[in-house]
Motif scaffolding. Structure first.
Motif, PDB file in Angstrom:
ATOM      1  N   VAL A  73     -35.830 -31.656 -27.372  1.00  0.00           N
ATOM      2  CA  VAL A  73     -34.466 -32.084 -26.067  1.00  0.00           C
ATOM      3  C   VAL A  73     -35.607 -31.599 -24.639  1.00  0.00           C
ATOM      4  O   VAL A  73     -35.854 -31.810 -23.930  1.00  0.00           O
ATOM      5  CB  VAL A  73     -33.743 -31.442 -27.123  1.00  0.00           C
ATOM      6  CG1 VAL A  73     -32.299 -30.816 -25.001  1.00  0.00           C
ATOM      7  CG2 VAL A  73     -32.882 -32.381 -27.704  1.00  0.00           C
ATOM      8  N   SER A  74     -36.096 -30.304 -25.092  1.00  0.00           N
ATOM      9  CA  SER A  74     -36.725 -29.323 -23.882  1.00  0.00           C
ATOM     10  C   SER A  74     -37.992 -30.085 -23.454  1.00  0.00           C
ATOM     11  O   SER A  74     -38.265 -30.711 -22.066  1.00  0.00           O
ATOM     12  CB  SER A  74     -36.959 -28.178 -24.373  1.00  0.00           C
ATOM     13  OG  SER A  74     -36.122 -26.944 -23.983  1.00  0.00           O
ATOM     14  N   ASN A  75     -38.492 -31.020 -24.204  1.00  0.00           N
ATOM     15  CA  ASN A  75     -39.498 -31.288 -23.445  1.00  0.00           C
ATOM     16  C   ASN A  75     -39.430 -32.850 -22.684  1.00  0.00           C
ATOM     17  O   ASN A  75     -39.552 -33.634 -21.876  1.00  0.00           O
ATOM     18  CB  ASN A  75     -40.220 -32.558 -24.622  1.00  0.00           C
ATOM     19  CG  ASN A  75     -41.893 -30.933 -25.144  1.00  0.00           C
ATOM     20  OD1 ASN A  75     -41.558 -30.212 -24.706  1.00  0.00           O
ATOM     21  ND2 ASN A  75     -42.347 -31.272 -26.364  1.00  0.00           N
ATOM     22  N   GLY A 158     -30.665 -28.278 -22.327  1.00  0.00           N
ATOM     23  CA  GLY A 158     -30.383 -28.642 -23.529  1.00  0.00           C
ATOM     24  C   GLY A 158     -29.659 -27.058 -24.751  1.00  0.00           C
ATOM     25  O   GLY A 158     -29.371 -27.808 -25.550  1.00  0.00           O
ATOM     26  N   GLU A 159     -29.936 -25.550 -23.802  1.00  0.00           N
ATOM     27  CA  GLU A 159     -30.119 -25.336 -24.518  1.00  0.00           C
ATOM     28  C   GLU A 159     -28.000 -24.587 -24.813  1.00  0.00           C
ATOM     29  O   GLU A 159     -27.255 -24.735 -25.603  1.00  0.00           O
ATOM     30  CB  GLU A 159     -30.446 -23.697 -23.925  1.00  0.00           C
ATOM     31  CG  GLU A 159     -31.797 -22.930 -24.517  1.00  0.00           C
ATOM     32  CD  GLU A 159     -33.116 -23.937 -24.625  1.00  0.00           C
ATOM     33  OE1 GLU A 159     -32.846 -25.017 -23.363  1.00  0.00           O
ATOM     34  OE2 GLU A 159     -33.992 -23.479 -25.068  1.00  0.00           O
ATOM     35  N   ASP A 160     -27.684 -25.533 -23.123  1.00  0.00           N
ATOM     36  CA  ASP A 160     -26.038 -25.269 -23.085  1.00  0.00           C
ATOM     37  C   ASP A 160     -25.518 -25.876 -24.494  1.00  0.00           C
ATOM     38  O   ASP A 160     -24.724 -26.039 -24.896  1.00  0.00           O
ATOM     39  CB  ASP A 160     -25.713 -26.342 -21.652  1.00  0.00           C
ATOM     40  CG  ASP A 160     -26.270 -25.629 -20.559  1.00  0.00           C
ATOM     41  OD1 ASP A 160     -25.798 -23.779 -20.572  1.00  0.00           O
ATOM     42  OD2 ASP A 160     -26.503 -25.361 -19.575  1.00  0.00           O
ATOM     43  N   GLY A 238     -39.453 -19.768 -18.741  1.00  0.00           N
ATOM     44  CA  GLY A 238     -40.866 -20.219 -18.487  1.00  0.00           C
ATOM     45  C   GLY A 238     -39.864 -20.854 -20.225  1.00  0.00           C
ATOM     46  O   GLY A 238     -40.145 -20.128 -20.764  1.00  0.00           O
ATOM     47  N   ARG A 239     -41.433 -21.731 -20.310  1.00  0.00           N
ATOM     48  CA  ARG A 239     -41.294 -22.406 -21.654  1.00  0.00           C
ATOM     49  C   ARG A 239     -41.661 -21.942 -22.389  1.00  0.00           C
ATOM     50  O   ARG A 239     -42.705 -20.663 -22.757  1.00  0.00           O
ATOM     51  CB  ARG A 239     -42.885 -24.001 -21.308  1.00  0.00           C
ATOM     52  CG  ARG A 239     -42.257 -24.752 -21.112  1.00  0.00           C
ATOM     53  CD  ARG A 239     -40.995 -25.864 -21.076  1.00  0.00           C
ATOM     54  NE  ARG A 239     -40.772 -26.291 -22.223  1.00  0.00           N
ATOM     55  CZ  ARG A 239     -40.807 -27.620 -22.449  1.00  0.00           C
ATOM     56  NH1 ARG A 239     -41.213 -27.859 -21.542  1.00  0.00           N
ATOM     57  NH2 ARG A 239     -40.057 -27.475 -23.178  1.00  0.00           N
ATOM     58  N   GLY A 240     -40.555 -21.865 -24.468  1.00  0.00           N
ATOM     59  CA  GLY A 240     -41.225 -20.039 -24.692  1.00  0.00           C
ATOM     60  C   GLY A 240     -40.079 -19.722 -24.404  1.00  0.00           C
ATOM     61  O   GLY A 240     -40.535 -18.795 -25.506  1.00  0.00           O
ATOM     62  N   GLY A 241     -39.403 -19.917 -23.357  1.00  0.00           N
ATOM     63  CA  GLY A 241     -38.746 -18.867 -22.733  1.00  0.00           C
ATOM     64  C   GLY A 241     -37.376 -17.434 -23.774  1.00  0.00           C
ATOM     65  O   GLY A 241     -37.243 -16.279 -23.886  1.00  0.00           O
TER      66      GLY A 241
HETATM   67  N1  ASP Z   1     -36.810 -24.911 -25.020  1.00  0.00           N
HETATM   68  C1  ASP Z   1     -37.038 -24.007 -24.203  1.00  0.00           C
HETATM   69  C2  ASP Z   1     -38.555 -25.044 -24.577  1.00  0.00           C
HETATM   70  O1  ASP Z   1     -38.970 -25.630 -25.010  1.00  0.00           O
HETATM   71  C3  ASP Z   1     -36.989 -22.365 -24.697  1.00  0.00           C
HETATM   72  C4  ASP Z   1     -37.468 -22.122 -26.099  1.00  0.00           C
HETATM   73  O2  ASP Z   1     -38.277 -23.207 -27.143  1.00  0.00           O
HETATM   74  O3  ASP Z   1     -38.191 -21.024 -26.214  1.00  0.00           O
HETATM   75  O4  ASP Z   1     -39.578 -24.504 -24.178  1.00  0.00           O
END
Ligand code: ASP
Ligand code: ADP
Ligand code: MG
Length: 502
Positions: A73-75, A158-160, A238-241
């Motif tokens: 979803v974030s992508n 996405g997170e909401d 930031g991505r992966g945050g």
């Molecule tokens: N959903 C966000 C991302 O894909 C944050 C995460 O996955 O940690 O970057």
């Protein structure tokens, strides 16, 4: 019966850094809640969300849940941001309304599978619709010169959505749960896209908003990855945050442990999607974990690893698809873990090579080069130098044109973009005699642009991006698989000898 102290009271009496035992004013010890973060694949649809609920149900202590957006979803959102901010009518960029419609359907389908009863589902479906109406309106208005602000607001969708589905799944499992908005807890500066958290505020806000819910027997569910700046606008870390959100909350609460639930059994000796022979490592020292994450092992975000260590917070990485497996423990203290070796690689880098003009002064060259990088705020990863030239890696997405211009005033500059870094991490291992020979045996067939070893924790190579996967496999074979086989042979031989003597 002694009254259990209020967690809020206990936390108020806790000094920074005192994360072991928490005592109420009348001396009763309580355990702070553990933070459990679930990544994209661990919330990807009703089955995964049910598994999440089962994991939380099985915890002995109180839990706080942090979730990422569903996988992919974030992508998709990031592509919508690109299309709205740069792409305009580029045909390769997705059509916003089609993407949003499919995303909405995916979340509504998941909700339907989790909450069977229509009446119970209606308010949640209304909330999901509301989130998509907000996204559609935002896209309709466009960034209007505020690209960063616009991007983060859209990325947060996405997170909401994920927190709503997670609460639904927990409640269906009979666990009382409530959404807590990360914007009210994770305060940050205004660097949209890579916002810096305000640790002091979070330390105050997290216990105040989370602990009363926990006291009340509820599981707080909080969006990973997002926060808010002083003006109230949504920011992202930031991505992966989301990993970082989890450690920020864990440190602020004085949690005994933060668990990152993902789709692999823990930290492997190399990315398991690349090296099928990789092994799961049961425990990792703090510096190795930071180094691995910086050099590309995306199983943990570098900021999360660093923050956990600075806060003396133990981190565990576990597989949400196999929760009974032990996972990897990242120790918060230096050198606590057993000897460990792993190989990582990172592809989003560029290599800048700078060579001083022959007429340049014999001194001051490096100072000038790094002065330029400092003034343009470009972070550098790896560096190698000789007397008149230097080469270093930077983030590939940085806009390097101004840096290039400034360096060209006193040197020849070239920038290679199709490169990758391959790094071997492992303190004990890199100190062993004969190790260099094994490393260079693996590298023998690969053209290398740069070698960097600034500490005994890691050694890195910059190579063509296309060569990186193969180099990772060869290093893994040479340093981990063959060494392990040799150790086993030795053990068998010495057992044989013992047998002969008896
Ligand atoms: N959903 C966000 C991302 O894909 C944050 C995460 O996955 O940690 O970057
Ligand atoms: P999540 O969405 O749960 O945060 P990520 O995709 O961010 O998960 O991280 C997990 C992925 O990290 C794994 O699927 C794996 O392919 C990759 N990975 C890279 N290096 C390593 C490593 N050394 N050990 C384990 N996983 C790794
Ligand atoms: Mg991740």
């Amino acid at each position: 019966m002694t009254d259990r102290p209020h967690l809020t009271e206990v936390c108020a009496t806790t000094e920074a850094g005192d994360f072991e035992a928490h005592r109420s004013p009348d001396g009763v010890t309580v355990t702070m809640p553990c933070v459990h973060k679930f990544g994209g694949t661990s919330v990807d649809g009703p089955e995964r969300l049910k598994a999440l609920a089962a994991i939380i149900r099985d915890q002995r202590d109180h839990s706080v849940v942090v979730v990422s957006a569903m996988a992919g979803v974030s992508n998709e959102l990031s592509q919508l941001v690109d299309a709205a901010t740069t792409g305009g009518n580029k045909p390769e960029l997705p059509d916003a309304s089609t993407t949003l419609a499919a995303m909405k359907q995916r979340h509504l389908d998941a909700l339907q599978a989790i909450v069977e009863e229509e009446a119970a589902r209606a308010p949640l479906a209304a909330r999901i619709n509301e989130i998509f109406e907000g996204a559609t309106q935002l896209l309709g208005e466009g960034p209007g010169g505020e690209t960063g602000r616009f991007g983060d607001q859209l990325m947060a969708v996405g997170e909401d959505l994920a927190v709503e589905l997670t609460v639904a799944a927990l409640e269906t499992e009979g666990i009382s749960a409530t959404v807590l908005d990360a914007r009210d807890i994770i305060w940050t500066n205004s660097d949209f896209g890579a916002a810096v958290p305000d640790f002091e505020s979070i330390r105050r806000l997290a216990p105040a908003s989370i602990l009363p819910l926990v006291e009340d027997g509820r599981v707080p569910v909080i969006q990973g990855f997002i926060g808010s700046e002083a003006g109230g606008a949504t920011t992202t870390l930031g991505r992966g945050g989301s990993d970082f959100t989890a450690t920020l909350l864990g440190a602020a609460l004085g949690s005994p442990e933060v668990v990152l639930w993902t789709d692999v059994d823990g930290i492997h000796s190399a990315d398991p999607s690349l090296v099928t022979e990789s092994r799961v490592v049961s425990d990792v020292g703090s510096e190795e974990a930071v180094e691995l994450s910086y050099f590309g092992a995306r199983v943990i975000h570098p900021a999360a690893a660093k923050h956990a260590i600075a806060s003396a917070l133990p981190l565990r990485i576990k597989n949400s698809f196999a929760p009974e497996r032990p996972g990897t423990l990242i120790h918060s203290d230096r050198g606590a873990a057993a000897a460990f070796a792993a190989v990582a690689h990172k592809t989003d880098v560029a290599l800048i090579r700078v060579r001083a003009f022959p007429t340049a002064l014999a001194y001051g060259f490096l100072a000038r080069v790094f002065g330029v990088l400092g003034r343009h705020a470009v972070p550098v990863d790896l560096v190698a130098t000789s007397h008149s030239s230097t080469a270093f890696t930077v983030d590939r997405d940085e806009d390097l044109s101004a840096v290039r211009r400034a360096l060209s005033v006193f040197s020849e500059v070239d920038v290679l973009k199709d490169v990758a870094t391959v790094t071997v991490v492992g303190r004990g291992m890199l100190r062993e005699p004969g190790m260099d020979a094994l490393v260079f045996w693996a590298v023998e067939k690969t053209p290398v642009y740069l070698i960097s070893q600034a500490s005994d924790v890691s050694i890195s190579f910059v190579v063509d991006e296309a060569e990186a996967p193969d180099l990772v496999r060869r290093l893994h074979l040479s340093l981990i698989e063959l060494k392990e086989a040799a150790r086993e042979d030795e053990a068998t031989a010495s057992k044989g000898k013992e047998g002969d003597q008896t």
